[in-house]
Design a protein around this motif. Structure first.
Motif, PDB file in Angstrom:
ATOM      1  N   PRO A  62     106.901  34.036  52.827  1.00 37.96           N
ATOM      2  CA  PRO A  62     105.652  34.089  53.149  1.00 37.96           C
ATOM      3  C   PRO A  62     105.582  35.246  54.317  1.00 37.96           C
ATOM      4  CG  PRO A  62     105.877  32.033  53.678  1.00 37.96           C
ATOM      5  CD  PRO A  62     107.165  32.632  52.933  1.00 37.96           C
ATOM      6  N   SER A  63     104.606  36.095  54.329  1.00 39.68           N
ATOM      7  CA  SER A  63     104.278  37.142  55.365  1.00 39.68           C
ATOM      8  C   SER A  63     103.982  36.370  56.990  1.00 39.68           C
ATOM      9  CB  SER A  63     103.259  37.930  55.049  1.00 39.68           C
ATOM     10  OG  SER A  63     101.986  37.291  54.769  1.00 39.68           O
ATOM     11  N   LYS A  64     103.498  35.224  56.831  1.00 43.46           N
ATOM     12  CA  LYS A  64     103.157  34.432  57.961  1.00 43.46           C
ATOM     13  C   LYS A  64     104.412  33.994  58.633  1.00 43.46           C
ATOM     14  CE  LYS A  64     102.109  30.166  55.684  1.00 43.46           C
ATOM     15  NZ  LYS A  64     101.182  28.866  55.269  1.00 43.46           N
ATOM     16  N   ASP A  65     105.597  33.908  57.951  1.00 42.22           N
ATOM     17  CA  ASP A  65     106.976  33.617  58.563  1.00 42.22           C
ATOM     18  C   ASP A  65     107.405  34.495  59.353  1.00 42.22           C
ATOM     19  OD1 ASP A  65     109.372  32.257  59.056  1.00 42.22           O
ATOM     20  OD2 ASP A  65     110.081  31.943  56.949  1.00 42.22           O
ATOM     21  N   LYS A  66     107.405  34.295  60.671  1.00 37.85           N
ATOM     22  CA  LYS A  66     107.626  35.330  61.596  1.00 37.85           C
ATOM     23  C   LYS A  66     109.142  34.989  62.291  1.00 37.85           C
ATOM     24  CE  LYS A  66     103.866  37.559  60.969  1.00 37.85           C
ATOM     25  NZ  LYS A  66     104.163  38.969  60.131  1.00 37.85           N
TER      26      LYS A  66
ATOM     27  N   GLU B 206     109.025  39.942  52.294  1.00 36.91           N
ATOM     28  CA  GLU B 206     107.809  39.322  52.408  1.00 36.91           C
ATOM     29  C   GLU B 206     107.092  39.199  51.249  1.00 36.91           C
ATOM     30  OE1 GLU B 206     105.752  40.649  55.819  1.00 36.91           O
ATOM     31  OE2 GLU B 206     107.162  39.981  57.420  1.00 36.91           O
TER      32      GLU B 206
ATOM     33  N   ASP C 208     103.749  36.924  49.459  1.00 33.67           N
ATOM     34  CA  ASP C 208     103.037  35.786  49.405  1.00 33.67           C
ATOM     35  C   ASP C 208     102.570  35.485  47.890  1.00 33.67           C
ATOM     36  OD1 ASP C 208     102.330  35.360  51.977  1.00 33.67           O
ATOM     37  OD2 ASP C 208     101.140  37.138  51.950  1.00 33.67           O
TER      38      ASP C 208
END
Length: 396
Positions: free
Chosen positions: A135-139, A176, A178
């Motif tokens: 997911p894009s929130k995984d940094k 990335e 979602d």
């Protein structure tokens, strides 16, 4: 008429003459037979196979090691003859079976750390390609080839001490995304619409049977048969004719293969347990849609760049495209879909799942869904093996 039908559809899509397509498809059929014969007689010899795209008439077969048996060279000359060309490439490290086993091993080794990924091997460079979806929130920092190789080898040691990969063999790509990265398109004669009591729709693939005990059934997508215990009805010409008996639904432990038994009709015979499947195509000469019932003569292994076709009851039209990738191991939310195939045809919609992929009168697989502009299907040989069933066929 089946080959003529395919040629007409393909010629229209490619913008070339139908006779040119027929000639190229004839070579493709001969190449299939050549590859199948070599694979059967020399199972550890072939490394990879592919075709040039239509209308070209050229195939490529790569072999393990430097020494190619003279019998194989004679076989190539005898089967292909003057209809096209076959290039022979030597010096590869792994056979097709070894590549498939390595893909499965890597996928299993990484399943604890990555729940959405695709693992494959480039047939030319023999590099392991790993696409990791998160997911894009995984940094967090994306995994390196070195870190990934350490994880693979550490997890593999518990089961296979002889298995090992080097970081130079790995090609890592982090994407990335979602939501699901593959859209799953969630039985009787193939190509018919099926529906369960929750009003979920799928499409039947091919008629198959179990030999012990002897039971007729339908091959479809494994994800179509969930939740288990659901009663499936089949719809022929928009009228419900019977049922697919629940309690006999089997889903393979890997991949997207499902078997559903056929219910008995009032006369005590299996409904539509025939070696045929339905398609529908548009005849550009008569400007009419034509429904076709196509016999199944056998099955084929997928070959890269081969032109293949599919049919589903929701899109309700035959469409064709190239095979772009084979032998992929796909993990979706920690569920393994092994030995999958990607194609350039991504026209299927929800409800087309389980529908037939084919070349002429030969079964290739059953539809799973779409992935970033690619069609995804489960190859027929893997489904038959996983489910321990036999393909129902007839003679030409």
């Amino acid at each position: 008429m089946s080959r003529q039908t395919d040629a007409m559809v393909i010629a229209r899509e490619l913008g070339i003459e139908k006779n040119i397509v027929l000639d190229a498809l004839d070579f493709q059929d001969k190449f299939y037979k050549l590859f199948t014969t070599i694979e059967k007689n020399y199972p550890e010899t072939i490394a990879s196979v592919r075709l040039d795209r239509l209308p070209a008439k050229k195939g490529y077969i790569s072999f393990v090691g430097e020494n190619i048996p003279l019998e194989i060279e004679s076989l190539i000359a005898a089967i292909v003859g003057q209809s096209g060309k076959v290039a022979v490439i030597s010096g590869k490290k792994f056979s097709r079976k070894q590549r498939t086993d390595r893909v499965k091993q890597v996928s299993k080794s990484l399943s604890k750390t990555h729940k959405n990924m695709i693992v494959s091997i480039d047939p030319e460079t023999e590099k392991m390609i790993i696409k990791i979806f998160r997911p894009s929130k995984d940094k967090s920092k994306p995994p390196t080839a070195r870190e990934t190789a350490l994880i693979i080898n550490e997890n593999a040691l518990n089961k296979n001490k002889n298995f090992k990969v080097n970081e130079s063999e790995l090609q890592i790509e982090t994407i990335e995304k979602d939501g699901p990265f593959i859209e799953l398109h969630a039985i009787h004669r193939g190509g018919s619409k099926i529906q369960n009591s929750l009003d979920a729709y799928c499409t039947s693939g091919f008629t198959v049977y179990k030999s012990s005990p002897y039971i007729y059934g339908m091959l479809t997508a494994g994800h179509c048969l969930e939740p288990y215990g659901m009663n499936w009805f089949y719809d022929y010409s928009m009228a419900v004719w019977g049922y697919l008996g629940y309690g006999q639904a089997d889903v393979g432990t890997s991949g997207d293969a499902g078997f559903q038994s056929l219910g008995l009709n009032s006369t005590g015979y299996y409904d539509f347990a025939t070696p045929y499947f339905h398609t529908r195509y548009y005849n550009y000469y008569t400007n009419q849609y034509v429904n076709e019932s196509r016999p199944v003569y056998g099955s084929m292994w997928p070959v890269v760049n081969a032109y293949v076709c599919r049919f589903g009851r929701v899109t309700n039209i035959e469409s064709c495209g190239y095979i772009t990738h084979i032998d992929l191991d796909i993990t979706i939310e920690n569920i393994d879909f092994g030995n999958m195939v990607l194609t350039s045809n991504a026209t299927s919609q929800k409800g087309d799942s389980g529908g037939p992929w084919y070349s002429g009168n030969y079964a290739l697989g059953t539809n799973t869904g779409n992935y970033y502009g690619y069609g995804v299907f489960m190859p027929i040989h893997e489904s038959l093996s996983l489910l321990n069933v036999n393909l129902s066929t007839t003679s030409p």
